[in-house]
Design a protein around this motif. Structure first.
Motif, PDB file in Angstrom:
ATOM      1  N   ALA A 100      50.089  57.885 -15.827  1.00 39.35           N
ATOM      2  CA  ALA A 100      50.719  58.220 -17.116  1.00 39.35           C
ATOM      3  C   ALA A 100      51.475  56.999 -17.656  1.00 39.35           C
ATOM      4  O   ALA A 100      51.389  56.677 -18.849  1.00 39.35           O
ATOM      5  CB  ALA A 100      51.658  59.406 -16.950  1.00 39.35           C
ATOM      6  N   ALA A 101      52.205  56.311 -16.769  1.00 36.40           N
ATOM      7  CA  ALA A 101      52.946  55.103 -17.183  1.00 36.40           C
ATOM      8  C   ALA A 101      51.979  54.034 -17.687  1.00 36.40           C
ATOM      9  O   ALA A 101      52.241  53.337 -18.672  1.00 36.40           O
ATOM     10  CB  ALA A 101      53.769  54.563 -16.010  1.00 36.40           C
ATOM     11  N   TYR A 102      50.840  53.914 -17.015  1.00 30.39           N
ATOM     12  CA  TYR A 102      49.801  52.954 -17.381  1.00 30.39           C
ATOM     13  C   TYR A 102      49.218  53.280 -18.758  1.00 30.39           C
ATOM     14  O   TYR A 102      48.792  52.392 -19.501  1.00 30.39           O
ATOM     15  CB  TYR A 102      48.718  52.996 -16.304  1.00 30.39           C
ATOM     16  N   GLN A 103      49.234  54.586 -19.107  1.00 30.47           N
ATOM     17  CA  GLN A 103      48.737  55.032 -20.409  1.00 30.47           C
ATOM     18  C   GLN A 103      49.844  55.066 -21.479  1.00 30.47           C
ATOM     19  O   GLN A 103      49.681  55.658 -22.535  1.00 30.47           O
ATOM     20  CB  GLN A 103      48.143  56.455 -20.284  1.00 30.47           C
ATOM     21  N   ASP A 162      55.362  59.162 -21.255  1.00 30.83           N
ATOM     22  CA  ASP A 162      56.578  59.475 -20.497  1.00 30.83           C
ATOM     23  C   ASP A 162      56.459  60.793 -19.740  1.00 30.83           C
ATOM     24  O   ASP A 162      57.356  61.159 -18.983  1.00 30.83           O
ATOM     25  CB  ASP A 162      57.792  59.566 -21.445  1.00 30.83           C
ATOM     26  N   GLU A 163      55.360  61.516 -19.973  1.00 30.96           N
ATOM     27  CA  GLU A 163      55.154  62.780 -19.259  1.00 30.96           C
ATOM     28  C   GLU A 163      53.696  62.884 -18.808  1.00 30.96           C
ATOM     29  O   GLU A 163      52.779  62.517 -19.552  1.00 30.96           O
ATOM     30  CB  GLU A 163      55.510  63.977 -20.151  1.00 30.96           C
ATOM     31  N   VAL A 164      53.525  63.375 -17.575  1.00 32.11           N
ATOM     32  CA  VAL A 164      52.178  63.526 -17.022  1.00 32.11           C
ATOM     33  C   VAL A 164      51.482  64.714 -17.672  1.00 32.11           C
ATOM     34  O   VAL A 164      52.065  65.795 -17.799  1.00 32.11           O
ATOM     35  CB  VAL A 164      52.247  63.726 -15.488  1.00 32.11           C
ATOM     36  N   GLU A 165      50.239  64.507 -18.093  1.00 28.50           N
ATOM     37  CA  GLU A 165      49.443  65.586 -18.674  1.00 28.50           C
ATOM     38  C   GLU A 165      48.324  65.980 -17.703  1.00 28.50           C
ATOM     39  O   GLU A 165      48.029  65.245 -16.751  1.00 28.50           O
ATOM     40  CB  GLU A 165      48.850  65.125 -20.013  1.00 28.50           C
ATOM     41  N   ILE A 166      47.698  67.126 -17.978  1.00 33.76           N
ATOM     42  CA  ILE A 166      46.631  67.632 -17.101  1.00 33.76           C
ATOM     43  C   ILE A 166      45.519  66.589 -16.923  1.00 33.76           C
ATOM     44  O   ILE A 166      45.020  66.377 -15.821  1.00 33.76           O
ATOM     45  CB  ILE A 166      46.062  68.969 -17.640  1.00 33.76           C
ATOM     46  N   ASP A 167      45.147  65.917 -18.008  1.00 34.01           N
ATOM     47  CA  ASP A 167      44.068  64.919 -17.934  1.00 34.01           C
ATOM     48  C   ASP A 167      44.412  63.759 -17.000  1.00 34.01           C
ATOM     49  O   ASP A 167      43.522  63.174 -16.376  1.00 34.01           O
ATOM     50  CB  ASP A 167      43.743  64.374 -19.332  1.00 34.01           C
TER      51      ASP A 167
END
Length: 348
Positions: A300-303, A306-311
């Motif tokens: 998620a940080a790499y993308q 600030d919040e992790v999503e299902i994908d």
């Protein structure tokens, strides 16, 4: 260009590597968060495992260390300092600092425990009362990458030491009642060919991620890979120059992700779903849950999120769990597909 030519040994650019996405993603995420626990790369011979690992080390920004310190001690982070450097700082002694490339250390197959951990000079300690330590590969690898090719052929005892140091971040050498401890924080990367034997399940489980790589079958892609490598061998500096922008872009993305990582959150319900998947797959212990959460946050940080999503979870979970499944010799379905089936069922 002249600046590049000062390099002693040109390294193939990471962004020039075609395919092998699982391996590349696993390495990038472990560099963003070394606490993921390293990566085991299993695959056919001649698929670019060593090239890719050296390429990621060469890509990373330089790190600041205390000059002439054998442990690559961090100038400000207490947890990444040797005891000697800590004493110097406590005594208000000014220490010189310098920038170095991220250490990339190879562990040869025939290495002994002394070569890996370092040795204490007992004679000097007894005669002069001085702790004299000859550092091993773990000391050199601190704050860098430790690469073990053919890890499945390495003595289990040495693999245990490697994994213990990678998990704790410290290496302790004891001899005749004398003990020396030093920081050993590194990204552990193991590679091997499954045809030459698998790692014991309890050792395999302690690697954070597991990437499988296969020989590329597509003829046009194979030609592309061969041409790319041929061009690099003929004129490495032109090849490095051609990929300079992509290299800098990826380097910036990694640094950005490292800075963002501590602020990334993962929703409680998503954590429950990750643990539910681990439960259905009969994953022993909680290491699978912990690594999946860590890797999802790093991704998620790499993308730039600030919040992790299902994908994000879907992208990394197979890499975190496939090697933790119990092997059933009668099973016709591979462990990666088994993970995907359960993931598709739970993460909707």
């Amino acid at each position: 260009m002249n600046k590049i030519k000062k390099q002693t040994r040109p390294v193939f650019p990471f962004t020039a590597i075609i395919g092998q996405e699982e391996m590349k993603l696993s390495l990038v995420l472990n560099v963003i968060d070394p606490k993921i626990g390293g990566v085991m790369i299993m695959g056919d011979r001649g698929t670019g495992k060593s090239t890719t690992i050296r390429a990621i080390a060469d890509l990373l920004p330089k790190i600041e260390v205390i000059s002439d310190d054998i442990f690559n001690s961090h100038p400000y982070d207490y947890d990444l300092m040797s005891d000697f450097v800590k004493q110097q700082i406590e005594n208000k002694i000014n220490l010189d600092k310098t920038l170095i490339k991220v250490p990339m250390v190879d562990l040869p197959l025939g290495a002994t425990e002394d070569r890996l951990c370092g040795t204490i000079d007992i004679e000097k300690a007894l005669n002069e009362g001085v702790k004299s330590f000859e550092p091993g590969l773990l000391a050199r690898a601190n704050r860098g990458i430790l690469y073990v090719d053919e890890v499945n052929l390495l003595d289990d005892h040495l693999v245990d030491i490697l994994l213990d140091s990678a998990a704790s971040g410290w290496n302790t050498v004891e001899r005749e009642g004398i003990s020396i401890r030093h920081p050993a924080r590194f990204v552990l990367v193991g590679s091997g060919n499954p045809e030459e034997g698998e790692l014991r399940p309890q050792l395999l489980d302690r690697f954070g991620m597991h990437a499988e790589i296969r020989t590329v079958r597509d003829p046009s892609l194979r030609v592309q890979i061969v041409e790319q490598r041929t061009q690099f061998d003929l004129d490495p500096y032109s090849c490095i120059e051609n990929f300079r922008d992509q290299q800098n872009e990826l380097k910036e993305s990694i640094v950005r992700a490292q800075n963002r990582l501590n602020n990334v959150v993962i929703d409680y319900d998503l954590k429950v779903k990750i643990s539910q998947i681990c439960g259905i797959l009969n994953v022993d212990g909680l290491r699978g849950d912990i690594v999946t959460n860590r890797a999802a946050k790093a991704f998620a940080a790499y993308q730039n999120k600030d919040e992790v999503e299902i994908d994000d979870v879907k992208k990394i979970i197979k890499l975190c769990l496939r090697h933790r499944l119990r092997k059933d010799p009668l099973d016709t379905i591979d462990s990666g597909s088994k993970v995907n089936e359960v993931v598709d069922e739970i993460l909707i």
